[in-house]
Design a protein around this motif. Structure first.
Motif, mmCIF file in Angstrom:
data_model
loop_
_atom_site.group_PDB
_atom_site.id
_atom_site.type_symbol
_atom_site.label_atom_id
_atom_site.label_comp_id
_atom_site.label_asym_id
_atom_site.label_seq_id
_atom_site.Cartn_x
_atom_site.Cartn_y
_atom_site.Cartn_z
ATOM 1 N N VAL A 283 40.529 34.669 43.276
ATOM 2 C CA VAL A 283 41.204 35.201 42.084
ATOM 3 C C VAL A 283 40.469 34.763 40.823
ATOM 4 O O VAL A 283 40.281 35.555 39.885
ATOM 5 C CB VAL A 283 42.676 34.749 42.058
ATOM 6 C CG1 VAL A 283 43.308 35.020 40.694
ATOM 7 C CG2 VAL A 283 43.476 35.459 43.157
ATOM 8 N N SER A 287 38.440 38.602 41.542
ATOM 9 C CA SER A 287 39.500 39.609 41.389
ATOM 10 C C SER A 287 39.572 40.127 39.954
ATOM 11 O O SER A 287 39.239 39.424 39.003
ATOM 12 C CB SER A 287 40.852 39.005 41.786
ATOM 13 O OG SER A 287 40.846 38.604 43.130
ATOM 14 N N ALA A 298 42.272 38.054 36.188
ATOM 15 C CA ALA A 298 43.290 38.066 37.238
ATOM 16 C C ALA A 298 44.064 36.757 37.271
ATOM 17 O O ALA A 298 45.256 36.728 37.607
ATOM 18 C CB ALA A 298 42.637 38.320 38.596
ATOM 19 N N ALA A 370 44.410 38.499 45.943
ATOM 20 C CA ALA A 370 42.978 38.646 45.661
ATOM 21 C C ALA A 370 42.561 40.109 45.526
ATOM 22 O O ALA A 370 41.557 40.409 44.875
ATOM 23 C CB ALA A 370 42.161 37.965 46.762
ATOM 24 N N GLY A 371 43.308 41.032 46.138
ATOM 25 C CA GLY A 371 43.010 42.446 45.991
ATOM 26 C C GLY A 371 42.147 43.013 47.103
ATOM 27 O O GLY A 371 41.660 42.294 47.983
#
Length: 420
Positions: A283, A287, A298, A370-371
């Motif tokens: 992150v 991210s 993020a 985190a995506g």
């Protein structure tokens, strides 16, 4: 300073391979002897970043952690629960749990490989003769590793053993087949759980090179891949009777069952810690902020911040219960009454419930926070979930709240066995 050579994927042995795997050479240089709890924590903290360096590569390519295990056992950490009377540090189990958590956060396969060795040291301490303890504990302190030939794949349940031992003069002769044999591939000694035709249980500490003992690298699970927890075939394996120990630890109140579960909980807590660490790193570094947050980073997203806070609370709760269970195990070892052994068993079950939850929740929510780019194969972050999902299956956590509740509500002691 410990140095571990980097892996060459072109030549390194792999998991689930048909290639022969030669027994590891016995230690030439004696292992370090850790003196106290602080020394154990320091050794684990020194090794952890070395184990983490290639953990994702080893998992992705299925490369066995041979150099890492040699460094691990040579560090002295495999002997930290040996009693002081036999030259060990006899660290607190709270400390032992922290050591396993630290190692497992770096690579839980390596953390799990230690598991049965440490438990078998407990069985030796509780059921072995003085001569057996002096001989085998001395080997551990020199750097020898115990493997595991315990569970069987096709028996009707985990304690319905079909591996048979019989005695002939000064030898025991063992026949059977085992699976889930974590550590056996890398061991110097393979303790085999077996029964007589009358059902009496024994542990036969067989040399890894013993004729008739075949360790097969056929572990094909999607998680904990590099534990090499495959098969052991035992065909007329002769073991000196002096290395055969009766299994009596569950006939009386002892902490043996709690210790087995306790180490499982420490591994799972480490999996959760490793997943949270990698979620935070991703992150922060990679991210993107969500468009509706109005933030540039993020790591500034309020819902991400909240979720990380919730995960850290869950992790710290699991860690606290693992530490508490370790203290109660120490008390049960010092004074093994029914009351104190049950207190340790119930506390360990509580720790196991929370450690299971944080291993699975943290390794799952990692991707939510985190995506999508965190799912790319180059990062191999799914290893955390795969490891957590597989290791937490060792025993059904759904049974823990029942035993815990039955104790607090009805005063019923929890069962005494390695899965309670």
């Amino acid at each position: 300073m410990t140095v571990i050579p980097r892996i060459d994927p072109a030549t390194a042995p792999r998991v689930n391979s048909s290639a022969s795997f030669t027994a590891r050479p016995k230690p030439v240089t004696p292992a370090q002897v850790i003196a106290d709890d602080a020394g154990a924590i320091a050794a684990a903290e020194q090794l952890a970043p070395l184990f983490a360096a290639d953990a994702a590569l080893r998992d992705r390519e299925g490369l066995l952690p041979i150099a890492e295990l040699d460094a691990y056992s040579q560090s002295g950490l495999w002997g930290i629960n040996i009693p002081k009377a036999y030259g060990g540090a006899e660290v607190s189990y709270a400390t032992l749990g922290k050591v396993i958590e630290i190692i497992s956060a770096a690579d839980p396969s390596i953390g799990q490989i230690t598991q049965n060795h440490l438990v078998l040291s407990v069985h030796l301490a509780l059921d072995g003769t003085e001569a057996q303890k002096r001989e085998l504990f001395d080997l551990v302190l020199k750097g020898y590793r115990f493997g595991n030939a315990f569970s069987e794949l096709h028996s009707k349940n985990v304690v319905a053993f079909e591996t048979i031992i019989r005695f002939e003069g000064d030898d025991a002769i063992v026949n059977g087949r085992k699976f889930y044999t974590t550590g056996a591939l890398f061991a110097h000694i393979v303790p085999i759980i077996s029964v007589t035709t009358e059902g009496e249980g024994y542990i036969a500490f067989a040399d890894r090179e013993a004729p008739g003992l075949t360790v097969t690298n056929d572990w094909s699970s999607f998680g904990q891949r590099t534990t090499a927890s495959g098969s052991v075939t035992i065909e007329n394996v002769r073991v000196p009777r002096s290395r055969v120990i009766p299994i009596k630890v569950f006939d009386r109140p002892t902490a043996a069952g709690a210790i087995s579960q306790f180490i499982q909980a420490a591994v799972d807590t480490g999996i959760g810690a490793g997943a949270i660490r990698d979620a935070i790193d991703f992150v922060r570094s990679t991210s993107r902020a969500w468009i509706d947050s109005g933030k540039d980073k993020a790591s500034e997203d309020p819902f991400t911040i909240q979720a990380i806070g919730e995960l850290e609370i869950g992790l710290h709760a699991a860690q606290a219960l693992v530490e508490r269970a370790g203290r109660l195990i120490d008390a049960a070892l010092a004074d093994p009454t029914e009351e104190k052994v049950n207190a340790a068993t119930v506390a360990t079950a509580e720790a196991k419930v929370l450690s299971t939850r944080i291993a699975l929740e943290a390794s799952n929510r990692l991707f939510e926070l985190a995506g999508t780019r965190a799912t790319l194969a180059e990062h191999n972050l799914d290893r955390h979930w795969r490891n957590g999902r597989v290791h937490t299956l060792h025993d059904p956590a759904r049974w823990k709240p029942y035993h815990i509740g039955n104790f607090y509500l009805n005063g019923a002691s929890a069962p005494r066995h390695p899965w309670s």
